[in-house]
Design an enzyme around this catalytic site. Structure first.
Site, PDB file in Angstrom:
ATOM      1  N   ASP A 112      47.792   4.009 -41.953  1.00  0.00           N
ATOM      2  CA  ASP A 112      47.929   3.225 -42.266  1.00  0.00           C
ATOM      3  C   ASP A 112      49.032   2.386 -43.056  1.00  0.00           C
ATOM      4  OD1 ASP A 112      46.626   1.731 -45.324  1.00  0.00           O
ATOM      5  OD2 ASP A 112      44.442   3.317 -45.074  1.00  0.00           O
ATOM      6  N   HIS A 143      47.203   0.832 -49.680  1.00  0.00           N
ATOM      7  CA  HIS A 143      46.385   1.663 -49.395  1.00  0.00           C
ATOM      8  C   HIS A 143      46.028   2.530 -48.959  1.00  0.00           C
ATOM      9  CE1 HIS A 143      43.108   0.973 -45.370  1.00  0.00           C
ATOM     10  NE2 HIS A 143      42.301   0.165 -47.344  1.00  0.00           N
ATOM     11  N   SER A 335      36.841   2.435 -46.029  1.00  0.00           N
ATOM     12  CA  SER A 335      38.336   2.363 -45.999  1.00  0.00           C
ATOM     13  C   SER A 335      38.544   3.869 -46.627  1.00  0.00           C
ATOM     14  CB  SER A 335      39.474   2.066 -46.534  1.00  0.00           C
ATOM     15  OG  SER A 335      39.657   0.585 -45.240  1.00  0.00           O
TER      16      SER A 335
END
Length: 396
Positions: A112, A143, A335
């Site tokens: 990520d 994120h 996600s």
């Protein structure tokens, strides 16, 4: 990135030594050979591609395509902990709270935007980090920290945010920076994770198909029709590449250690106006593709943005997890659903290791996908939107 840049995957056989075949020449062996894959990014001419296609060791050739985050559809990085809550709704909905397994002995990989290694959610976890970008090592975007917190994060302020809270070793591949990255880099990062002993790989990213078409038109000077055709050909080749890579990763169990790849389906749908099918790498055969569910009256519903044609679903709306700086934030997207499924996969992998000496990749995939339940979803919810339903942790 240019039109001559490719990712090439080659296979290499390696005889697994045993007591029975010590000192025996390879040609005399009846023992199956393990297959190692070499993943390389390189520039190729047309003649090079023809030669590679004739080479029996070549498993896949794909033009590099831009990869980007599957961006959350909504985000709030200043969440305050509700003193009455002890667990996030997603951890509860996936039945991780009741499970006797916590991911102990399992290595997970999160590919990520990196991680905030100083966040209290990751205290006591051995974080093995590798940076595949030109940025600094830590998570600038937030994120990756959020996704990692859902997979294996420890309690923060009395709130349980992580599914597999017993994971002691995590592989953190920073594969996406501010400018994204390429499909070849993602393939190399997947190989790195496998080589480092990952049992589960979690990826909340996807191919930027519209961005590639724009590049072909604006930078390569092509008209729209040929640009779209070239992009579609590259897209197809990349699906094949991720399929080959994922099949190899799952199959390694028969030679000592299997691994399961879990990836987000994407957030491009806009129900009820239209639905978009799952995009690579989640579209690759052998990758567990994940849809997003939300809380609804008396149960769950499909998130309006969640892509379709998936294998399974997870909690993906209003998910609270770690954010850089030590706090908690709420994000929504496939996600966020993906790390829930990856965390549950770690619990199923631990259950396997309790009875075996290694993780069997195909069996792990079957167990995880079969765990889904549609019991709290509206009657008639299309299977293509949820797969087998809400992922569930093993209970015995």
């Amino acid at each position: 990135m240019n039109l001559e840049d490719y990712v090439v995957i080659r296979s290499r056989h390696q005889i697994v030594p045993t007591i029975d075949n010590m000192g025996v020449r390879g040609a005399e062996l009846n023992t199956p050979a393990a297959i190692e894959l070499e993943v390389e990014q390189t520039s190729l001419r047309a003649s090079d591609i023809d030669d590679l296609r004739r080479d029996p060791s070549t498993r896949a050739i794909a033009p590099l395509m831009p990869m980007t985050l599957i961006q959350p559809v909504e985000s709030d990085d200043t969440v305050r902990i509700d003193s009455s809550a002890s667990v996030t709704w997603g951890v509860a909905a996936s039945a991780a709270v009741q499970s006797p397994f916590d991911g102990s002995g399992i290595t997970v990989a999160v590919l990520d935007t990196g991680i905030d290694p100083d966040h209290p959610a990751f205290q006591g976890v051995d974080l093995v980090r590798r940076n595949f970008t030109d940025e600094g090592d830590d998570d600038i975007n937030g994120h990756g920290t959020h996704c990692a917190g859902t997979v294996f994060g420890r309690n923060v302020g009395g709130l349980r945010i992580g599914v597999a809270t017993g994971v002691q070793r995590a592989l953190i591949g920073k594969v996406l920076g501010d400018g994204g990255n390429s499909s070849g880099t993602i393939a190399q990062a997947m190989q790195w994770a496998v080589n480092e002993g990952a049992h589960v790989i979690s990826m909340s990213l996807g191919i930027d198909f519209p961005g590639f078409v724009r590049y072909l038109i604006e930078d390569a000077g092509l008209d729209a029709p040929p640009a779209t055709s070239i992009a579609l050909e590259a897209y197809r080749a990349n699906i094949n590449m991720f399929t080959e890579l994922s099949s190899f990763i799952r199959a390694q169990g028969q030679f000592g250690q299997g691994c399961l790849v879990v990836a987000a389906a994407g957030n491009e749908s806009k129900r009820p106006t239209y639905e978009i099918a799952v995009s690579p790498p989640a579209a690759g055969t052998g990758v567990v593709s994940v849809a997003a569910l939300q809380e609804a009256d008396g149960g769950f519903g499909v998130a309006s943005f969640s892509n379709t044609q998936v294998d399974i679903a997870g909690p993906g709306v209003g998910v609270i997890s770690a954010v850089p700086g030590g706090g908690l934030g709420s994000k929504s997207g496939t996600s966020m659903a993906t790390p829930h499924v990856a965390g549950i996969a770690a619990l199923w992998a631990q259950r396997q290791l309790d009875n075996n000496t290694f993780v069997d990749g195909p069996r792990l995939m079957a167990r995880v996908v079969a765990s889904g339940t549609a019991a709290l979803l509206p009657d008639g919810t299309p299977v293509k939107d949820i797969g087998t339903g809400m992922v569930q942790a093993p209970q015995f």
